[in-house]
Write a protein that holds these residues in place. Structure first.
Motif, PDB file in Angstrom:
ATOM      1  N   ALA A   1     -12.805   0.035  16.638  1.00 58.72           N
ATOM      2  CA  ALA A   1     -11.453   0.589  16.801  1.00 58.72           C
ATOM      3  C   ALA A   1     -10.395  -0.479  16.549  1.00 58.72           C
ATOM      4  CB  ALA A   1     -11.294   1.190  18.197  1.00 58.72           C
ATOM      5  N   LEU A   2     -10.643  -1.696  17.027  1.00 58.48           N
ATOM      6  CA  LEU A   2      -9.706  -2.802  16.810  1.00 58.48           C
ATOM      7  C   LEU A   2      -9.591  -3.144  15.331  1.00 58.48           C
ATOM      8  CD1 LEU A   2      -7.949  -5.234  17.625  1.00 58.48           C
ATOM      9  CD2 LEU A   2     -10.068  -6.497  18.035  1.00 58.48           C
ATOM     10  N   ALA A   3     -10.731  -3.305  14.664  1.00 58.34           N
ATOM     11  CA  ALA A   3     -10.709  -3.687  13.241  1.00 58.34           C
ATOM     12  C   ALA A   3     -10.053  -2.596  12.391  1.00 58.34           C
ATOM     13  CB  ALA A   3     -12.126  -3.955  12.758  1.00 58.34           C
ATOM     14  N   GLY A   4     -10.416  -1.343  12.643  1.00 52.58           N
ATOM     15  CA  GLY A   4      -9.826  -0.247  11.873  1.00 52.58           C
ATOM     16  C   GLY A   4      -8.345  -0.083  12.134  1.00 52.58           C
ATOM     17  N   SER A   5      -7.933  -0.268  13.388  1.00 53.99           N
ATOM     18  CA  SER A   5      -6.502  -0.172  13.713  1.00 53.99           C
ATOM     19  C   SER A   5      -5.714  -1.309  13.082  1.00 53.99           C
ATOM     20  CB  SER A   5      -6.304  -0.173  15.231  1.00 53.99           C
ATOM     21  OG  SER A   5      -6.902   0.944  15.810  1.00 53.99           O
ATOM     22  N   ALA A   6      -6.304  -2.496  13.038  1.00 49.05           N
ATOM     23  CA  ALA A   6      -5.629  -3.631  12.395  1.00 49.05           C
ATOM     24  C   ALA A   6      -5.433  -3.365  10.905  1.00 49.05           C
ATOM     25  CB  ALA A   6      -6.425  -4.908  12.611  1.00 49.05           C
ATOM     26  N   LEU A   7      -6.460  -2.807  10.283  1.00 49.03           N
ATOM     27  CA  LEU A   7      -6.336  -2.458   8.864  1.00 49.03           C
ATOM     28  C   LEU A   7      -5.310  -1.344   8.669  1.00 49.03           C
ATOM     29  CD1 LEU A   7      -7.369  -3.133   6.073  1.00 49.03           C
ATOM     30  CD2 LEU A   7      -9.254  -1.567   6.442  1.00 49.03           C
ATOM     31  N   SER A   8      -5.254  -0.420   9.623  1.00 53.15           N
ATOM     32  CA  SER A   8      -4.263   0.658   9.562  1.00 53.15           C
ATOM     33  C   SER A   8      -2.843   0.115   9.655  1.00 53.15           C
ATOM     34  CB  SER A   8      -4.496   1.660  10.690  1.00 53.15           C
ATOM     35  OG  SER A   8      -5.734   2.289  10.567  1.00 53.15           O
ATOM     36  N   CYS A   9      -2.654  -0.974  10.411  1.00 52.35           N
ATOM     37  CA  CYS A   9      -1.317  -1.592  10.504  1.00 52.35           C
ATOM     38  C   CYS A   9      -0.840  -2.036   9.125  1.00 52.35           C
ATOM     39  CB  CYS A   9      -1.342  -2.788  11.436  1.00 52.35           C
ATOM     40  SG  CYS A   9      -1.552  -2.400  13.156  1.00 52.35           S
ATOM     41  N   ALA A  10      -1.735  -2.696   8.387  1.00 54.28           N
ATOM     42  CA  ALA A  10      -1.367  -3.163   7.043  1.00 54.28           C
ATOM     43  C   ALA A  10      -1.129  -1.978   6.110  1.00 54.28           C
ATOM     44  CB  ALA A  10      -2.471  -4.058   6.487  1.00 54.28           C
ATOM     45  N   LEU A  11      -1.969  -0.963   6.209  1.00 55.88           N
ATOM     46  CA  LEU A  11      -1.773   0.228   5.368  1.00 55.88           C
ATOM     47  C   LEU A  11      -0.488   0.961   5.738  1.00 55.88           C
ATOM     48  CD1 LEU A  11      -5.443   1.543   5.256  1.00 55.88           C
ATOM     49  CD2 LEU A  11      -4.142   0.554   3.359  1.00 55.88           C
ATOM     50  N   GLY A  12      -0.135   0.952   7.033  1.00 56.95           N
ATOM     51  CA  GLY A  12       1.126   1.561   7.459  1.00 56.95           C
ATOM     52  C   GLY A  12       2.324   0.835   6.884  1.00 56.95           C
ATOM     53  N   LEU A  13       2.238  -0.494   6.851  1.00 57.52           N
ATOM     54  CA  LEU A  13       3.309  -1.285   6.238  1.00 57.52           C
ATOM     55  C   LEU A  13       3.468  -0.916   4.764  1.00 57.52           C
ATOM     56  CD1 LEU A  13       5.352  -3.662   6.344  1.00 57.52           C
ATOM     57  CD2 LEU A  13       3.446  -5.137   5.724  1.00 57.52           C
ATOM     58  N   LEU A  14       2.339  -0.819   4.059  1.00 50.30           N
ATOM     59  CA  LEU A  14       2.396  -0.429   2.644  1.00 50.30           C
ATOM     60  C   LEU A  14       2.919   0.983   2.469  1.00 50.30           C
ATOM     61  CD1 LEU A  14      -0.941  -1.936   1.283  1.00 50.30           C
ATOM     62  CD2 LEU A  14       1.386  -2.679   0.761  1.00 50.30           C
TER      63      LEU A  14
ATOM     64  N   VAL B   1       6.553  15.633  -3.003  1.00 44.54           N
ATOM     65  CA  VAL B   1       7.455  14.543  -2.599  1.00 44.54           C
ATOM     66  C   VAL B   1       6.934  13.183  -3.045  1.00 44.54           C
ATOM     67  CG1 VAL B   1       8.516  15.773  -0.673  1.00 44.54           C
ATOM     68  CG2 VAL B   1       6.424  14.460  -0.295  1.00 44.54           C
ATOM     69  N   GLY B   2       5.911  13.186  -3.882  1.00 48.65           N
ATOM     70  CA  GLY B   2       5.412  11.937  -4.463  1.00 48.65           C
ATOM     71  C   GLY B   2       4.666  11.036  -3.492  1.00 48.65           C
ATOM     72  N   ILE B   3       3.807  11.613  -2.670  1.00 44.16           N
ATOM     73  CA  ILE B   3       3.009  10.811  -1.724  1.00 44.16           C
ATOM     74  C   ILE B   3       2.088   9.890  -2.518  1.00 44.16           C
ATOM     75  CG2 ILE B   3       1.102  10.947  -0.066  1.00 44.16           C
ATOM     76  CD1 ILE B   3       3.766  11.482   1.198  1.00 44.16           C
ATOM     77  N   ALA B   4       2.121   8.614  -2.182  1.00 40.19           N
ATOM     78  CA  ALA B   4       1.294   7.611  -2.864  1.00 40.19           C
ATOM     79  C   ALA B   4       0.016   7.354  -2.070  1.00 40.19           C
ATOM     80  CB  ALA B   4       2.086   6.320  -3.039  1.00 40.19           C
ATOM     81  N   LEU B   5      -0.883   6.611  -2.688  1.00 40.90           N
ATOM     82  CA  LEU B   5      -2.173   6.303  -2.069  1.00 40.90           C
ATOM     83  C   LEU B   5      -2.046   5.579  -0.719  1.00 40.90           C
ATOM     84  CD1 LEU B   5      -5.266   6.399  -2.371  1.00 40.90           C
ATOM     85  CD2 LEU B   5      -5.108   4.205  -3.560  1.00 40.90           C
ATOM     86  N   PRO B   6      -1.134   4.611  -0.539  1.00 43.33           N
ATOM     87  CA  PRO B   6      -1.043   3.948   0.768  1.00 43.33           C
ATOM     88  C   PRO B   6      -0.774   4.910   1.926  1.00 43.33           C
ATOM     89  CG  PRO B   6       0.154   2.668  -0.849  1.00 43.33           C
ATOM     90  CD  PRO B   6      -0.250   3.952  -1.520  1.00 43.33           C
ATOM     91  N   SER B   7       0.034   5.933   1.684  1.00 44.78           N
ATOM     92  CA  SER B   7       0.315   6.906   2.744  1.00 44.78           C
ATOM     93  C   SER B   7      -0.924   7.705   3.108  1.00 44.78           C
ATOM     94  CB  SER B   7       1.432   7.864   2.316  1.00 44.78           C
ATOM     95  OG  SER B   7       2.651   7.183   2.202  1.00 44.78           O
ATOM     96  N   ARG B   8      -1.671   8.105   2.109  1.00 42.52           N
ATOM     97  CA  ARG B   8      -2.900   8.868   2.385  1.00 42.52           C
ATOM     98  C   ARG B   8      -3.924   7.998   3.097  1.00 42.52           C
ATOM     99  NH1 ARG B   8      -5.375  12.579  -1.765  1.00 42.52           N
ATOM    100  NH2 ARG B   8      -6.256  13.350   0.163  1.00 42.52           N
ATOM    101  N   LEU B   9      -4.088   6.763   2.638  1.00 46.24           N
ATOM    102  CA  LEU B   9      -5.032   5.862   3.300  1.00 46.24           C
ATOM    103  C   LEU B   9      -4.616   5.594   4.743  1.00 46.24           C
ATOM    104  CD1 LEU B   9      -5.842   3.231   0.523  1.00 46.24           C
ATOM    105  CD2 LEU B   9      -7.369   4.961   1.473  1.00 46.24           C
TER     106      LEU B   9
END
Length: 198
Positions: free
Chosen positions: A106-119, A70-78
């Motif tokens: 946990a806060l810093a990693g979750s914040a970074l995950s928010c940006a990766l989720g947006l991507l 289904v063409g999963i890109a790097l942002p989804s995997r990250l």
């Protein structure tokens, strides 16, 4: 100077400093602990739901054929890896150990995950024609990570009354120590020493 001649106030002060350091290194999430635990569970559930097309979050994590088809890109995997490591792993560690450092991670990693989720969501919405868009698992996981980030930020920045009092007492002791002169310290030491037998 023998151990019996030690100033009791110095021993008391060192015990207080140890207790202050211990209290300063802990978090007290209170009712937020239950909210964080529920959000971690929701995040885990999102990994078994479809992230895009027939590819579930677990498939995206492993990068198997179902995800590649289904063409999963790097942002989804990250995003799935960061959500698992920080949103689930470090959140559970911080809740069980009550360590302030783990809550910060946990806060810093979750914040970074928010940006990766947006991507990740954006990359699914702009996928090549014929590939599916974002699934319920991806959207649910992204919302859970956003809420986790909010609650960890509140936990990390909220200081208990005991921590604030300990910090104020430490500041007062530091001010007192700075205001004493060298001669005051010498006079204090001379008063403690027994007179020489002559």
């Amino acid at each position: 100077m023998s151990r019996h001649d030690e100033d009791p106030s110095e021993a008391y002060r060192s015990d207080m400093e140890k207790a202050e350091r211990k209290v300063a290194g802990e978090i007290q999430p209170g009712a937020r602990a239950m909210v964080v635990a529920i959000l971690v569970f929701v995040l885990l559930v999102s990994l078994i739901l479809p992230h895009t097309g027939a590819a579930r979050g677990v498939d995206v994590l492993m990068g198997d054929d179902k995800a590649l088809s289904v063409g999963i890109a790097l942002p989804s995997r990250l995003f799935t890896w960061f959500a698992l490591v920080f949103g689930v792993g470090f959140s559970m560690l911080a809740l069980t150990t009550r360590r302030w450092v783990l809550a910060w991670i946990a806060l810093a990693g979750s914040a970074l995950s928010c940006a990766l989720g947006l991507l990740a969501v954006w990359s699914r919405q702009t996928a090549v024609h014929g590939h599916p868009g974002p699934g319920i698992g991806l959207l649910l996981g992204w919302v859970a990570v956003i809420l986790l980030t909010f609650h960890w930020a509140r936990v990390v920045w909220t200081r208990t009354a005991v921590q604030l009092a300990a910090e104020e007492q430490r500041r007062a002791a530091a001010r007192e120590g700075q205001s004493r002169s060298l001669l005051d310290d010498v006079d204090r030491r001379e008063r403690k020493q027994p007179p020489a037998a002559g």
